[in-house]
Write a protein that holds these residues in place. Structure first.
Motif, PDB file in Angstrom:
ATOM      1  N   LEU A  31     -22.573 -21.530 -23.202  1.00 38.77           N
ATOM      2  CA  LEU A  31     -23.938 -22.114 -23.480  1.00 38.77           C
ATOM      3  C   LEU A  31     -24.962 -21.312 -23.165  1.00 38.77           C
ATOM      4  CD1 LEU A  31     -25.752 -24.450 -24.031  1.00 38.77           C
ATOM      5  CD2 LEU A  31     -25.762 -24.663 -21.570  1.00 38.77           C
ATOM      6  N   VAL A  32     -25.089 -20.569 -21.910  1.00 39.13           N
ATOM      7  CA  VAL A  32     -26.147 -19.878 -21.940  1.00 39.13           C
ATOM      8  C   VAL A  32     -26.032 -18.538 -22.100  1.00 39.13           C
ATOM      9  CG1 VAL A  32     -27.592 -18.943 -19.710  1.00 39.13           C
ATOM     10  CG2 VAL A  32     -26.561 -21.338 -19.474  1.00 39.13           C
ATOM     11  N   GLY A  33     -24.915 -17.830 -21.943  1.00 40.95           N
ATOM     12  CA  GLY A  33     -24.606 -16.617 -22.507  1.00 40.95           C
ATOM     13  C   GLY A  33     -24.967 -16.661 -24.138  1.00 40.95           C
ATOM     14  N   VAL A  50     -19.632 -10.207 -23.210  1.00 46.52           N
ATOM     15  CA  VAL A  50     -18.163  -9.857 -22.535  1.00 46.52           C
ATOM     16  C   VAL A  50     -17.479 -11.567 -22.437  1.00 46.52           C
ATOM     17  CG1 VAL A  50     -17.176  -9.937 -20.343  1.00 46.52           C
ATOM     18  CG2 VAL A  50     -18.422  -7.899 -21.315  1.00 46.52           C
ATOM     19  N   LEU A  84     -12.629  -9.399 -22.293  1.00 42.72           N
ATOM     20  CA  LEU A  84     -12.626  -8.655 -21.073  1.00 42.72           C
ATOM     21  C   LEU A  84     -13.105  -9.806 -20.078  1.00 42.72           C
ATOM     22  CD1 LEU A  84     -12.548  -6.082 -19.307  1.00 42.72           C
ATOM     23  CD2 LEU A  84     -15.098  -5.979 -19.296  1.00 42.72           C
ATOM     24  N   ASP A  85     -12.123  -9.941 -19.037  1.00 44.79           N
ATOM     25  CA  ASP A  85     -12.277 -10.803 -17.993  1.00 44.79           C
ATOM     26  C   ASP A  85     -12.977 -10.083 -16.718  1.00 44.79           C
ATOM     27  OD1 ASP A  85     -11.561 -12.375 -15.560  1.00 44.79           O
ATOM     28  OD2 ASP A  85      -9.814 -13.101 -16.512  1.00 44.79           O
ATOM     29  N   ARG A  87     -12.963 -10.410 -13.762  1.00 41.82           N
ATOM     30  CA  ARG A  87     -12.195 -10.292 -12.687  1.00 41.82           C
ATOM     31  C   ARG A  87     -11.632  -8.770 -12.714  1.00 41.82           C
ATOM     32  NH1 ARG A  87      -8.950 -15.678 -13.124  1.00 41.82           N
ATOM     33  NH2 ARG A  87      -8.943 -15.052 -15.167  1.00 41.82           N
ATOM     34  N   PRO A 111     -17.639 -22.964 -13.904  1.00 38.68           N
ATOM     35  CA  PRO A 111     -18.727 -23.445 -13.679  1.00 38.68           C
ATOM     36  C   PRO A 111     -18.699 -24.922 -13.209  1.00 38.68           C
ATOM     37  CG  PRO A 111     -18.331 -23.713 -16.088  1.00 38.68           C
ATOM     38  CD  PRO A 111     -17.155 -22.972 -15.466  1.00 38.68           C
ATOM     39  N   THR A 126     -13.265 -15.415  -9.984  1.00 34.15           N
ATOM     40  CA  THR A 126     -14.229 -15.329 -11.129  1.00 34.15           C
ATOM     41  C   THR A 126     -15.729 -15.213 -10.379  1.00 34.15           C
ATOM     42  OG1 THR A 126     -12.849 -16.613 -12.742  1.00 34.15           O
ATOM     43  CG2 THR A 126     -15.239 -16.481 -13.209  1.00 34.15           C
ATOM     44  N   PHE A 197     -16.523 -24.672  -5.438  1.00 35.73           N
ATOM     45  CA  PHE A 197     -17.288 -24.058  -6.549  1.00 35.73           C
ATOM     46  C   PHE A 197     -18.876 -23.711  -5.937  1.00 35.73           C
ATOM     47  CE2 PHE A 197     -21.295 -25.130  -9.296  1.00 35.73           C
ATOM     48  CZ  PHE A 197     -21.180 -24.208 -10.230  1.00 35.73           C
ATOM     49  N   LYS A 201     -19.938 -19.918  -5.612  1.00 34.51           N
ATOM     50  CA  LYS A 201     -21.635 -19.550  -6.175  1.00 34.51           C
ATOM     51  C   LYS A 201     -22.410 -18.920  -4.859  1.00 34.51           C
ATOM     52  CE  LYS A 201     -22.564 -20.203  -9.969  1.00 34.51           C
ATOM     53  NZ  LYS A 201     -22.664 -19.207 -11.220  1.00 34.51           N
ATOM     54  N   CYS A 226     -29.679 -28.608 -14.507  1.00 27.50           N
ATOM     55  CA  CYS A 226     -28.873 -28.908 -15.682  1.00 27.50           C
ATOM     56  C   CYS A 226     -29.236 -28.051 -16.774  1.00 27.50           C
ATOM     57  CB  CYS A 226     -28.798 -30.304 -16.216  1.00 27.50           C
ATOM     58  SG  CYS A 226     -27.426 -31.283 -15.142  1.00 27.50           S
ATOM     59  N   HIS A 232     -23.198 -26.147 -26.193  1.00 23.59           N
ATOM     60  CA  HIS A 232     -22.401 -26.474 -25.127  1.00 23.59           C
ATOM     61  C   HIS A 232     -21.008 -27.104 -25.604  1.00 23.59           C
ATOM     62  CE1 HIS A 232     -22.848 -26.647 -20.573  1.00 23.59           C
ATOM     63  NE2 HIS A 232     -22.347 -25.862 -20.730  1.00 23.59           N
TER      64      HIS A 232
HETATM   65  N1  LIG Z   1     -24.757 -25.599 -17.693  1.00 20.27           N
HETATM   66  C1  LIG Z   1     -25.202 -25.993 -16.546  1.00 20.27           C
HETATM   67  O1  LIG Z   1     -25.620 -27.237 -16.187  1.00 20.27           O
HETATM   68  C2  LIG Z   1     -25.348 -25.066 -15.408  1.00 20.27           C
HETATM   69  C3  LIG Z   1     -26.072 -25.465 -14.105  1.00 20.27           C
HETATM   70  C4  LIG Z   1     -26.004 -24.586 -13.161  1.00 20.27           C
HETATM   71  C5  LIG Z   1     -25.788 -23.217 -13.288  1.00 20.27           C
HETATM   72  N2  LIG Z   1     -25.069 -22.883 -14.354  1.00 20.27           N
HETATM   73  C6  LIG Z   1     -24.343 -21.566 -14.335  1.00 20.27           C
HETATM   74  O2  LIG Z   1     -25.060 -20.903 -15.491  1.00 20.27           O
HETATM   75  C7  LIG Z   1     -23.746 -19.933 -15.913  1.00 20.27           C
HETATM   76  C8  LIG Z   1     -23.355 -20.281 -17.383  1.00 20.27           C
HETATM   77  O3  LIG Z   1     -23.031 -21.624 -17.305  1.00 20.27           O
HETATM   78  P1  LIG Z   1     -22.476 -22.375 -18.976  1.00 20.27           P
HETATM   79  O4  LIG Z   1     -22.999 -23.586 -18.925  1.00 20.27           O
HETATM   80  O5  LIG Z   1     -23.060 -21.585 -20.097  1.00 20.27           O
HETATM   81  O6  LIG Z   1     -21.050 -22.199 -18.697  1.00 20.27           O
HETATM   82  P2  LIG Z   1     -20.057 -22.029 -20.024  1.00 20.27           P
HETATM   83  O7  LIG Z   1     -18.616 -22.404 -19.528  1.00 20.27           O
HETATM   84  O8  LIG Z   1     -20.638 -22.791 -21.094  1.00 20.27           O
HETATM   85  O9  LIG Z   1     -19.994 -20.424 -20.131  1.00 20.27           O
HETATM   86  C9  LIG Z   1     -19.518 -19.428 -19.474  1.00 20.27           C
HETATM   87  C10 LIG Z   1     -18.742 -18.428 -20.138  1.00 20.27           C
HETATM   88  O10 LIG Z   1     -18.004 -17.752 -19.361  1.00 20.27           O
HETATM   89  C11 LIG Z   1     -16.767 -17.252 -19.789  1.00 20.27           C
HETATM   90  N3  LIG Z   1     -16.152 -16.820 -18.486  1.00 20.27           N
HETATM   91  C12 LIG Z   1     -15.556 -17.801 -17.679  1.00 20.27           C
HETATM   92  N4  LIG Z   1     -14.652 -17.211 -16.771  1.00 20.27           N
HETATM   93  C13 LIG Z   1     -14.833 -15.654 -17.237  1.00 20.27           C
HETATM   94  C14 LIG Z   1     -14.079 -14.476 -16.775  1.00 20.27           C
HETATM   95  N5  LIG Z   1     -13.591 -14.580 -15.683  1.00 20.27           N
HETATM   96  N6  LIG Z   1     -14.290 -13.377 -17.842  1.00 20.27           N
HETATM   97  C15 LIG Z   1     -15.165 -13.340 -18.781  1.00 20.27           C
HETATM   98  N7  LIG Z   1     -15.565 -14.434 -19.054  1.00 20.27           N
HETATM   99  C16 LIG Z   1     -15.497 -15.605 -18.359  1.00 20.27           C
HETATM  100  C17 LIG Z   1     -16.237 -18.686 -20.324  1.00 20.27           C
HETATM  101  O11 LIG Z   1     -15.197 -18.425 -21.320  1.00 20.27           O
HETATM  102  C18 LIG Z   1     -17.281 -19.138 -20.976  1.00 20.27           C
HETATM  103  O12 LIG Z   1     -17.684 -18.743 -22.207  1.00 20.27           O
HETATM  104  C19 LIG Z   1     -22.649 -20.203 -14.843  1.00 20.27           C
HETATM  105  O13 LIG Z   1     -22.911 -19.188 -13.880  1.00 20.27           O
HETATM  106  C20 LIG Z   1     -23.040 -21.603 -14.449  1.00 20.27           C
HETATM  107  O14 LIG Z   1     -22.636 -21.514 -12.971  1.00 20.27           O
HETATM  108  C21 LIG Z   1     -24.665 -23.748 -15.316  1.00 20.27           C
END
Ligand SMILES: NC(=O)c1ccc[n+]([C@@H]2O[C@H](COP(=O)([O-])OP(=O)(O)OC[C@H]3O[C@@H](n4cnc5c(N)ncnc54)[C@H](O)[C@@H]3O)[C@@H](O)[C@H]2O)c1
Length: 370
Positions: A31-33, A50, A84-85, A87, A111, A126, A197, A201, A226, A232
């Motif tokens: 979502l955020v990326g 990535v 790429l991972d 990790r 997450p 992760t 989690f 974090k 949120c 998403h």
């Molecule tokens: N969405 C929320 O409500 C929320 C709230 C607070 C914080 N966050 C933080 O914001 C960030 C993004 O959240 P989001 O909602 O976009 O999550 P998301 O799950 O939609 O996106 C995370 C992306 O990271 C990728 N990913 C996970 N592990 C990986 C790895 N080891 N290597 C490479 N890619 C990997 C996943 O495939 C996924 O596409 C996270 O750090 C999350 O903790 C989100």
């Protein structure tokens, strides 16, 4: 502490002419990326993403983000996806060394609060070790490049639940004038229950601060409430509004866990998250922490969210109530946005709660029709 602006951004390159500065986004299919990728591409950055679709491993097929990766590759000129991972330490070090990005936005994560208990090694490796890999790669290859880290309000553990509350008709609220604007960054983060989690974090959050304070790097932690939006892949264990709307449209049961459904979350559109990252990258500071959410204005309880979804879709929300709250879950959380507004006056929340819902409804309608 203000940081020196990245050499790469100052060298005449980028949005105002010359070669485009490179932005590295981890978790680019999430979502955020993905929002970061689209926003910064429009600002003139050459965006490298990535992601390894780990969300599908964490949450099964409903969490799959390949559709979003394909959307970026189709719609963003010059976008480069790296499978790429985070990790993979040698892989991360090599990529950052090769790209020497002008800025890094780190959103890759496991997450989910609840999911972490069943995959503790994947969660910690992760969230904590993956973040260390990126920070150290940045220190070696591009220490002056701003580093934006997506942290979470779960770093406060369940301490917000110790604030006196009042019960209103459809929600709980703080009954303490000291928190009238919400939770500030000064709330202590230890000696409370976080979930695994939250703990992984916290490790990442403190590392990001330390690379700012100890090494003088321009880093910040955005402690999200949120974070939401149309892109998403919402599932029961992560992505509250997205999953709620999906359940509504599919006529599927949404389970409420405790607190009478009056638990409150503040919701912010991922575009406003990207807008803040952009402000920070333009005028970075070292080792900063911000509570990033929709604030009180964009907050809603689960019951209130049901009503808004029903009004927008015309469909009843099918629901079930489970009396036990999620372990360490917040009863009320909304972010005090005053520090963000003070440091970056050009930024504020720009997408209201109803518009957020409307975009999510439209997106799920389109996706479910495919
Ligand atoms: N969405 C929320 O409500 C929320 C709230 C607070 C914080 N966050 C933080 O914001 C960030 C993004 O959240 P989001 O909602 O976009 O999550 P998301 O799950 O939609 O996106 C995370 C992306 O990271 C990728 N990913 C996970 N592990 C990986 C790895 N080891 N290597 C490479 N890619 C990997 C996943 O495939 C996924 O596409 C996270 O750090 C999350 O903790 C989100």
């Amino acid at each position: 502490m203000m940081a020196r602006v990245s050499d790469a951004l100052n060298s005449g390159g980028g949005p105002r002419g010359g070669p485009r500065p490179v932005l590295l986004v981890t978790g680019s299919s999430g979502l955020v990326g993905s929002e970061m990728c689209a926003f910064f591409a429009a600002e003139g950055y050459a965006v490298h993403g990535v992601d390894g679709n780990q969300r599908a491993f964490f949450f099964g097929p409903a969490g799959d983000t390949r559709w979003n990766q394909a959307r970026l590759e189709r719609d963003l000129p010059g976008f480069v996806h790296h499978e790429l991972d985070v990790r993979d330490r040698p892989g991360v070090l090599a990529l950052v060394e090769t790209l020497r990005p002008a800025a890094i936005v780190h959103t890759a994560a496991q997450p989910s609060h609840d999911r972490a208990a069943s995959i503790p090694f994947e969660d910690f490796d992760t969230n904590a070790a993956g973040t260390l890999n990126l920070l150290e790669a940045a220190r070696r290859a591009c220490p002056a490049s701003p580093f934006v880290h997506l942290s979470t309000n779960k770093v406060y553990g369940d301490r917000p639940n110790t604030i006196r509350l009042k019960e209103l008709e459809t929600r709980w609220d703080y009954d303490d004038e000291g928190f009238a604007e919400g939770i500030p960054e000064t709330l202590p983060i230890d000696q409370s229950t976080h979930s695994l989690f939250g703990a992984s974090k916290v490790a990442a959050d403190v590392l990001v601060q330390e690379y700012g304070r100890y090494f003088g790097m321009p880093t910040c932690c955005l402690r999200g409430g949120c974070l939401t939006g149309p892109n998403h892949a919402g599932v029961e264990l992560h992505g509250f509004l997205s999953y709620l709307v999906k359940c509504n449209l599919e006529g599927r049961q949404y389970r409420v866990f405790g607190y009478k459904g009056k638990q409150v979350r503040d919701n912010i559109h991922s575009r406003d998250v990207a807008r803040f990252a952009h402000e920070f990258i333009r005028r970075p500071r070292c080792g900063e922490v911000y509570n990033l959410g929709g604030g009180k204005t964009n907050s809603c309880s689960v019951l209130e969210a049901f009503r808004i979804a029903e009004e927008l879709t015309g469909r009843p929300q099918v629901q079930a109530y489970v009396d036990t709250p999620r372990m360490g879950d917040h009863i009320v959380y909304y972010s005090d946005l005053r520090k963000m507004r003070q440091h970056y006056p050009a930024w504020d929340v720009s997408v209201g709660l109803r518009d957020i819902f409307s975009e999510i409804v439209a997106s799920w309608r389109a996706r479910l029709c495919r």
